[in-house]
Design a protein around this motif. Structure first.
Motif, PDB file in Angstrom:
ATOM      1  N   THR A   1     -10.287  -3.283   3.696  1.00 67.02           N
ATOM      2  CA  THR A   1     -11.041  -3.376   2.356  1.00 67.02           C
ATOM      3  C   THR A   1     -11.897  -2.406   2.104  1.00 67.02           C
ATOM      4  O   THR A   1     -12.053  -1.826   0.922  1.00 67.02           O
TER       5      THR A   1
ATOM      6  N   GLU B   1      -4.600   0.549   7.730  1.00 68.82           N
ATOM      7  CA  GLU B   1      -3.651  -0.481   7.760  1.00 68.82           C
ATOM      8  C   GLU B   1      -2.813  -0.536   8.779  1.00 68.82           C
ATOM      9  O   GLU B   1      -2.467  -1.605   9.537  1.00 68.82           O
TER      10      GLU B   1
ATOM     11  N   GLU C   1       0.859  -1.111   0.040  1.00 67.93           N
ATOM     12  CA  GLU C   1       0.178   0.063  -0.024  1.00 67.93           C
ATOM     13  C   GLU C   1       0.953   1.141   0.045  1.00 67.93           C
ATOM     14  O   GLU C   1       0.494   2.279  -0.680  1.00 67.93           O
TER      15      GLU C   1
ATOM     16  N   VAL D   1      -6.046   4.692   3.462  1.00 67.24           N
ATOM     17  CA  VAL D   1      -5.897   3.324   3.351  1.00 67.24           C
ATOM     18  C   VAL D   1      -4.520   3.047   4.359  1.00 67.24           C
ATOM     19  O   VAL D   1      -4.660   2.096   4.864  1.00 67.24           O
TER      20      VAL D   1
ATOM     21  N   LEU E   1     -10.002   0.619   0.790  1.00 70.58           N
ATOM     22  CA  LEU E   1      -9.320   0.340  -0.380  1.00 70.58           C
ATOM     23  C   LEU E   1     -10.746   0.556  -1.429  1.00 70.58           C
ATOM     24  O   LEU E   1     -10.289   1.242  -2.480  1.00 70.58           O
ATOM     25  N   CYS E   2     -11.835   0.384  -0.948  1.00 71.88           N
ATOM     26  CA  CYS E   2     -12.905   0.549  -1.836  1.00 71.88           C
ATOM     27  C   CYS E   2     -13.187   2.178  -1.929  1.00 71.88           C
ATOM     28  O   CYS E   2     -13.661   2.480  -2.963  1.00 71.88           O
TER      29      CYS E   2
ATOM     30  N   CYS F   1     -11.123   4.516  -1.674  1.00 73.58           N
ATOM     31  CA  CYS F   1      -9.856   4.949  -2.546  1.00 73.58           C
ATOM     32  C   CYS F   1     -10.314   4.832  -4.012  1.00 73.58           C
ATOM     33  O   CYS F   1     -10.250   5.644  -4.855  1.00 73.58           O
ATOM     34  N   VAL F   2     -10.551   3.546  -4.383  1.00 69.05           N
ATOM     35  CA  VAL F   2     -10.794   3.271  -5.960  1.00 69.05           C
ATOM     36  C   VAL F   2     -12.179   3.996  -6.342  1.00 69.05           C
ATOM     37  O   VAL F   2     -12.013   4.552  -7.654  1.00 69.05           O
TER      38      VAL F   2
END
Length: 222
Positions: free
Chosen positions: A196, A163, A128, A159, A199-200, A202-203
């Motif tokens: 998770t 983490e 990451e 993220v 990350l979603c 961020c995307v």
């Protein structure tokens, strides 16, 4: 005809009543159908009770200078609180003794140590961090509004934050016990699910804000 009592008998009854204690109960024989032999003795005892038992409603109010404004006596001794009592003060922590600039300096050193350990021990954090090294410069250079730029950079940093928190939870669980347990597995799964979700986010942020710009840039070359 009412029986008359001699003066000697009245003196004897008065002396006996006067020698009684102030708080002794005087038996009333009226429930047995017999009146007391001497009414003077009963009135004398009643007068003694009135003298020895002052009425609390008419007692003079004396100011209590030993109590605080909330009605507590500062000299009153209380039992010490046990270690399990929620109101008991926390034990002294030697790692919390620093104040001011010294505390900030130690906090900075601890943060840098945490980054070093995460980079050395956590492969997910290294991946990451590599992704962040690519996306953060792109977020600075992409031609978007300032609010959109903050969202792009913040989603990447989010993220990394999640983490690090997930890694701290895993380290704490391993410190407690390395055995396989359902609650330990559940806690680690919760931390992984949080990563998770980050990350979603961020995307999704990059797809909505940078996706149209990338599509127009690709279409201009085709």
């Amino acid at each position: 005809m009412r029986a008359r009592t001699s003066p000697a008998q009245r003196d004897t009854g008065a002396a006996h009543t006067a020698s009684a204690e102030p708080f002794d109960d005087v038996r009333d024989d009226t429930h047995n159908g017999t009146a007391p032999a001497d009414g003077i003795a009963r009135s004398h005892v009643a007068s003694i009770r009135r003298v020895t038992r002052p009425d609390p409603d008419h007692a003079p109010a004396t100011p209590d200078t030993h109590r605080t404004h909330d009605g507590h006596d500062p000299h009153e001794h209380h039992e010490p609180l046990g270690p399990d009592d929620p109101l008991a003060p926390l034990p002294f922590n030697p790692y919390k003794g620093n104040r001011g600039v010294t505390r900030a300096w130690h906090a900075l050193k601890n943060s840098l140590a945490g980054f070093r350990v995460a980079i050395r021990e956590e492969s997910a954090f290294r991946q990451e961090l590599t992704l962040a090294a690519i996306l953060l410069p792109c977020g600075v250079l992409v031609p978007v509004e300032p609010v959109s730029r903050v969202l792009l950079l913040g989603s990447v940093l989010l993220v990394l934050i999640v983490e690090l928190l997930n890694s701290s939870v895993e380290a704490a669980i391993d410190r407690i016990s390395l055995e396989r347990h359902e609650l330990s597995r559940r806690a680690k799964d919760f931390g992984s699910a949080a990563v998770t979700v980050a990350l979603c986010i961020c995307v999704m942020t990059w797809a909505l804000l940078v996706g149209p710009l990338a599509w127009h840039w690709i279409a201009s070359f085709i």
